[in-house]
Design an enzyme around this catalytic site. Structure first.
Site, PDB file in Angstrom:
ATOM      1  N   GLY A  96       0.861  -1.434   0.085  1.00  0.00           N
ATOM      2  CA  GLY A  96      -0.104   0.136   0.086  1.00  0.00           C
ATOM      3  C   GLY A  96       1.011   1.259   0.103  1.00  0.00           C
ATOM      4  O   GLY A  96       0.347   2.072   0.751  1.00  0.00           O
ATOM      5  N   ASP A 146      14.642  -5.781  12.411  1.00  0.00           N
ATOM      6  CA  ASP A 146      16.153  -5.948  11.971  1.00  0.00           C
ATOM      7  C   ASP A 146      16.904  -4.804  12.641  1.00  0.00           C
ATOM      8  O   ASP A 146      18.073  -5.226  12.546  1.00  0.00           O
ATOM      9  CB  ASP A 146      15.638  -5.563  10.553  1.00  0.00           C
ATOM     10  CG  ASP A 146      14.997  -6.355   9.683  1.00  0.00           C
ATOM     11  OD1 ASP A 146      14.711  -7.556  10.090  1.00  0.00           O
ATOM     12  OD2 ASP A 146      14.391  -5.948   8.680  1.00  0.00           O
ATOM     13  N   ARG A 190      27.768 -32.922  14.605  1.00  0.00           N
ATOM     14  CA  ARG A 190      27.508 -32.328  13.122  1.00  0.00           C
ATOM     15  C   ARG A 190      27.574 -30.669  13.251  1.00  0.00           C
ATOM     16  O   ARG A 190      27.973 -29.865  14.315  1.00  0.00           O
ATOM     17  CB  ARG A 190      25.879 -32.148  12.829  1.00  0.00           C
ATOM     18  CG  ARG A 190      25.611 -33.480  12.488  1.00  0.00           C
ATOM     19  CD  ARG A 190      23.902 -33.530  12.113  1.00  0.00           C
ATOM     20  NE  ARG A 190      23.527 -34.937  11.746  1.00  0.00           N
ATOM     21  CZ  ARG A 190      22.275 -35.165  11.457  1.00  0.00           C
ATOM     22  NH1 ARG A 190      21.349 -34.409  11.815  1.00  0.00           N
ATOM     23  NH2 ARG A 190      21.879 -36.252  11.158  1.00  0.00           N
ATOM     24  N   MET A 199      16.603 -13.748  10.228  1.00  0.00           N
ATOM     25  CA  MET A 199      16.282 -12.518   9.129  1.00  0.00           C
ATOM     26  C   MET A 199      17.188 -11.378   9.502  1.00  0.00           C
ATOM     27  O   MET A 199      17.708 -11.579  10.253  1.00  0.00           O
ATOM     28  CB  MET A 199      14.710 -12.355   9.276  1.00  0.00           C
ATOM     29  CG  MET A 199      14.026 -13.207   8.425  1.00  0.00           C
ATOM     30  SD  MET A 199      12.351 -12.559   8.820  1.00  0.00           S
ATOM     31  CE  MET A 199      11.567 -13.338   7.350  1.00  0.00           C
ATOM     32  N   GLY A 200      16.948 -10.329   8.941  1.00  0.00           N
ATOM     33  CA  GLY A 200      17.482  -9.141   9.269  1.00  0.00           C
ATOM     34  C   GLY A 200      18.027  -8.094   8.170  1.00  0.00           C
ATOM     35  O   GLY A 200      18.397  -6.995   8.226  1.00  0.00           O
ATOM     36  N   LEU A 255       9.281 -17.211  11.841  1.00  0.00           N
ATOM     37  CA  LEU A 255       9.239 -17.408  13.345  1.00  0.00           C
ATOM     38  C   LEU A 255       9.586 -16.131  14.131  1.00  0.00           C
ATOM     39  O   LEU A 255       9.391 -16.026  15.469  1.00  0.00           O
ATOM     40  CB  LEU A 255      10.044 -18.633  13.736  1.00  0.00           C
ATOM     41  CG  LEU A 255       9.503 -19.864  13.267  1.00  0.00           C
ATOM     42  CD1 LEU A 255      10.495 -21.025  13.429  1.00  0.00           C
ATOM     43  CD2 LEU A 255       8.029 -20.253  13.587  1.00  0.00           C
TER      44      LEU A 255
HETATM   45  O1  F6P Z   1      12.046  -6.410   7.840  1.00  0.00           O
HETATM   46  C1  F6P Z   1      11.472  -7.308   8.372  1.00  0.00           C
HETATM   47  C2  F6P Z   1      11.816  -8.609   7.668  1.00  0.00           C
HETATM   48  O2  F6P Z   1      11.066  -9.704   8.470  1.00  0.00           O
HETATM   49  C3  F6P Z   1      13.279  -8.879   7.371  1.00  0.00           C
HETATM   50  O3  F6P Z   1      14.069  -9.355   7.950  1.00  0.00           O
HETATM   51  C4  F6P Z   1      12.862  -9.862   6.252  1.00  0.00           C
HETATM   52  O4  F6P Z   1      14.035  -9.683   4.962  1.00  0.00           O
HETATM   53  C5  F6P Z   1      11.805  -9.341   5.368  1.00  0.00           C
HETATM   54  O5  F6P Z   1      10.865  -8.709   6.471  1.00  0.00           O
HETATM   55  C6  F6P Z   1      10.737 -10.501   4.955  1.00  0.00           C
HETATM   56  O6  F6P Z   1       9.546  -9.825   4.405  1.00  0.00           O
HETATM   57  P1  F6P Z   1       8.372 -10.769   3.995  1.00  0.00           P
HETATM   58  O7  F6P Z   1       7.663 -10.905   5.120  1.00  0.00           O
HETATM   59  O8  F6P Z   1       7.662  -9.861   3.039  1.00  0.00           O
HETATM   60  O9  F6P Z   1       8.964 -11.771   3.190  1.00  0.00           O
END
Ligand code: F6P
Length: 370
Positions: A80, A145, A180, A187-188, A289
């Site tokens: 949006g 992030d 292992r 994410m980040g 998660l």
């Molecule tokens: O900005 C938050 C975030 O979770 C990032 O860490 C990640 O790269 C992105 O959003 C994932 O976005 P979507 O939920 O659109 O796949």
């Protein structure tokens, strides 16, 4: 006084705490509060909400018992952006157009005096442009992030780091039982804050972040030396935006807003490490998660403080600002400054230096230890 609240971009734990605090603080001042559904869609496209609930009159009841809930009761979207709405041309091709003036007109028609926009860099950029188009805007910094400048922390980050730490702790079980190498991808986006903080908190042996391009040979070397000492397992935490030296970022595709969808680097790292070390390697991708679940007490408190501060900012006449944590206080900083650059991990920051002191490998140099 009538204010609106909107949540945009990816959800983050603590959003509902902001909504609750902003609503209660405004109602206590005798103001009216409008909740906008799905970013700005509820106001811009009321026809998409056949039950007439594109916007809500928020009451104490609307925000009862929500501070501890993940997600956002208002809904969110990456689609949006009123400054770049997709439009199909007569020849079938697509372009974008800036409809901020139209949206600002809708705010005025609804009698809304000021907007509290809760979001990450994308949503705050939109807030800045709506502010330029004449709307009274106060921003609230949200993202797991932690890559927003001018605030020492965003809400959502602490919850993501805490959960990632717990997951990495759990991966140790299989690592030690099966001898292992376990790779955990977090994410980040283009910043390594989650990987760095969770990796260090969970005592990972190697941490790969976008700010330090990696070579896997120092990590293979570390694993070989650990094996020679009888420590026959290793944990490697990889940020989704990490990049090999002379390599490129692992991108899965594009989102609807055309932003890169990062992911897959963990698989590359695991395959190459298995090749280099001859050790059985597995990958766990934590992905979304990290955005779910109950916000930690830190994020709940920060969200509540930000929401209340956003209303105080409006009450004090501040316009075009973002609330920001400047411990121990919450300040107001110009929105335009807050969105002017991304906050990356400084490679000489205390956490990186301390991690190196502990013998954690960043893939840029041979580590003697661990
Ligand atoms: O900005 C938050 C975030 O979770 C990032 O860490 C990640 O790269 C992105 O959003 C994932 O976005 P979507 O939920 O659109 O796949």
């Amino acid at each position: 006084m009538k204010i609106a609240i909107s949540t945009g971009g990816g959800d983050a734990p603590g959003l509902n705490a902001v909504i609750r605090a902003a609503t209660l603080s405004a109602l206590r001042r005798g103001w009216e509060v409008t909740g906008i559904r799905d970013g700005f869609d509820g106001l811009m496209f009321p026809e998409r909400y056949p039950h007439g609930d594109g916007v809500w009159a928020m009451t104490r009841n609307s925000v009862k018992g929500i501070a501890h809930l993940g997600g956002t009761i208002l809904g969110s979207t990456n689609r949006g952006n009123p400054t770049e709405y997709p439009v199909q041309l007569a020849d079938g091709t697509w372009t974008t157009e800036n409809r901020s003036d139209e949206l600002v007109g809708k705010f005025r028609a609804a009698g809304i005096d000021a907007l509290i926009t809760i979001g990450g860099d994308g949503s705050l950029q939109i807030g800045r442009r709506l502010n330029e188009a004449g709307l009274w805007v106060v921003g609230v910094p949200k993202t797991i992030d932690n890559d927003l400048d001018k605030t020492s922390s965003t809400f959502g980050f602490d919850t993501a780091v805490s959960f990632a730490t717990e997951c990495i702790d759990r991966v140790f079980t299989t690592a030690t039982s099966h001898s292992r190498v376990m790779v955990v991808e977090v994410m980040g986006r283009y910043a390594g804050w989650i990987a760095l903080n969770a990796g260090m908190a969970a005592s990972a042996h190697a941490i790969l972040i976008p700010e330090i391009p990696y070579d896997l040979r120092p990590i293979a070397d570390l694993i070989a030396r650990r094996t020679a000492r009888g420590a026959n397992f290793a944990i490697v935490v990889v940020a989704e935006g990490a990049m090999a030296k002379h390599g490129s970022r692992s991108v899965l595709g594009k989102r609807v807003d055309q932003a890169e969808r990062l992911g897959g680097v963990g698989e590359h790292v695991a395959a190459e490490l298995q090749e280099l070390t001859g050790r059985e390697t597995r990958v766990t991708v934590l992905g979304h998660l990290l955005r779910g679940g109950t916000p930690t007490a830190f994020d709940r408190l920060l969200g509540l403080r930000f929401g209340a501060a956003a209303v105080r900012a409006i009450d004090e006449g501040y316009n075009g600002v973002m609330v920001a944590l400047n411990p121990p206080d919450v300040d107001y900083v110009p929105l335009v400054e807050a969105v002017s650059r991304m906050k990356n991990v400084p490679v000489d920051c205390d956490t990186v230096v301390s991690a190196r002191d502990l013998g954690i490998c960043f893939g840029d140099e041979i580590v003697d230890g661990m």
